[in-house]
Structures are given as structure tokens and as C-alpha cells.
Write a protein that holds these residues in place. Structure first.
Motif, short mmCIF file in Angstrom:
data_model
loop_
_atom_site.label_atom_id
_atom_site.label_comp_id
_atom_site.label_asym_id
_atom_site.label_seq_id
_atom_site.Cartn_x
_atom_site.Cartn_y
_atom_site.Cartn_z
N ASN A 104 -5.35 -5.29 10.33
CA ASN A 104 -6.68 -4.72 10.15
C ASN A 104 -6.69 -3.75 8.97
O ASN A 104 -6.54 -2.55 9.15
N LEU A 105 -6.85 -4.29 7.77
CA LEU A 105 -6.92 -3.46 6.57
C LEU A 105 -8.38 -3.22 6.23
O LEU A 105 -9.23 -4.07 6.48
N MET A 151 -10.97 -11.88 0.92
CA MET A 151 -11.70 -11.10 1.93
C MET A 151 -11.80 -9.62 1.56
O MET A 151 -12.37 -8.84 2.31
N ARG A 152 -11.19 -9.25 0.42
CA ARG A 152 -11.14 -7.87 -0.07
C ARG A 152 -10.48 -6.94 0.96
O ARG A 152 -10.87 -5.80 1.14
N ARG A 153 -9.43 -7.44 1.59
CA ARG A 153 -8.66 -6.63 2.55
C ARG A 153 -7.22 -6.56 2.06
O ARG A 153 -6.44 -7.50 2.24
N TYR A 154 -6.91 -5.45 1.41
CA TYR A 154 -5.58 -5.23 0.88
C TYR A 154 -5.35 -3.73 0.80
O TYR A 154 -6.29 -2.94 0.73
N PRO A 155 -4.09 -3.31 0.83
CA PRO A 155 -3.78 -1.87 0.79
C PRO A 155 -3.81 -1.34 -0.65
O PRO A 155 -2.96 -1.71 -1.46
N LEU A 156 -4.77 -0.52 -0.96
CA LEU A 156 -4.90 0.03 -2.31
C LEU A 156 -3.60 0.71 -2.76
O LEU A 156 -2.97 1.43 -2.00
N VAL A 161 8.70 -2.44 -0.02
CA VAL A 161 7.66 -1.62 0.61
C VAL A 161 6.90 -2.47 1.63
O VAL A 161 6.87 -3.70 1.52
N SER A 162 6.28 -1.83 2.59
CA SER A 162 5.47 -2.54 3.57
C SER A 162 4.32 -3.24 2.85
O SER A 162 3.67 -2.66 1.98
N ALA A 163 4.06 -4.46 3.23
CA ALA A 163 2.98 -5.23 2.61
C ALA A 163 1.60 -4.71 2.99
O ALA A 163 0.61 -5.10 2.38
N ILE A 164 1.52 -3.82 3.97
CA ILE A 164 0.22 -3.32 4.42
C ILE A 164 0.03 -1.82 4.19
O ILE A 164 -0.98 -1.27 4.58
N ALA A 165 0.98 -1.17 3.52
CA ALA A 165 0.91 0.27 3.32
C ALA A 165 0.15 0.61 2.04
O ALA A 165 0.55 0.21 0.95
#
Length: 125
Positions: free
Chosen positions: A3-4, A93-98, A106-110
Motif C-alpha cells: 500500500n504505497l 498506477m503512480r504508486r512508488y516510494p519517492l 534498499v527496500s523496494a518500498i521505502a
């Protein structure tokens, strides 16, 4: 996909593409002169600005995969293969960790701190 937060559309995609192209060119130049650490730093910066751009984002992960392959780094190869699976839908979907630098280290969601010069191009605070 975790859930980004949904990211806004970029204000200036042309400026992002120009910044991405410059970072990719700098990475290629560093590779040509055998400067692996500099090459990787530019690939990370290319990743930061490519996240809002679908094709550039995927191409950056391909370049990172190539780096892992050339350096015989199984962790990077595996990490980039996994990121290639989610890069396209995440961007679409424009959901990525800036600010995420995109490497397997590094974590792919951080989300991460964005360098000031890239924040200006991204329109990030």
C-alpha cells in the motif's frame, strides 16, 4: 503490491526525461572509464527521476540489472529481476516510494530523501 501512496502526475515530464537522460549518460561514461561506484551513483539518481516515467523507470532497472550482471552480483540480479516485475505497474498506477534509489541494497518500498537538485526537477518538497 504494498500500500504505497498514489503520487501526483509530474508537472514537467520533459524536464524529468532530460534529467534521466543526463544521469543515464553519466552512468555510461563512468562505466566506459571503469568507475563502477560513480556508475552506480548515477544509476541510483536515474532511478529517482525515472519513477514517474514508465519506460524510463523500466529501462533504469534494466541498466541496474546489467550492472549486477557485469559485476556478478547475484543479490543485485535477483533484486532487479523482482523490481522489473513491479516497475511498470507501479509507475502506471503512480504508486512508488519517492526518492527510492532502486538498488537491491534498499527496500523496494521505502521512500528516501531526494537530493535537492533532483527534488527541484521532480517538483518535490
Amino acid at each position: 503490491m504494498p500500500n504505497l501512496p498514489k503520487q501526483p502526475k509530474p508537472d514537467d515530464a520533459q524536464a524529468l526525461r532530460a534529467a534521466w537522460s543526463a544521469e543515464q549518460a553519466a552512468a555510461r561514461d563512468a562505466r566506459a572509464t571503469g568507475e563502477a561506484t560513480v556508475e552506480w551513483a548515477h544509476l541510483e539518481r536515474a532511478h529517482i527521476v525515472s519513477q514517474p516515467l514508465l519506460l524510463a523507470h523500466v529501462r533504469t532497472h534494466l541498466a541496474m540489472l546489467g550492472y549486477g550482471w557485469r559485476h556478478r552480483d547475484p543479490r543485485e540480479i535477483t533484486g532487479q529481476l523482482a523490481r522489473l516485475v513491479v516497475a511498470r505497474p507501479g509507475t502506471a498506477m503512480r504508486r512508488y516510494p519517492l526518492g527510492n534509489t532502486g538498488g537491491a541494497n534498499v527496500s523496494a518500498i521505502a521512500p528516501m530523501t531526494i537530493p535537492d537538485d533532483l527534488a527541484a526537477v521532480l517538483g518535490a518538497p
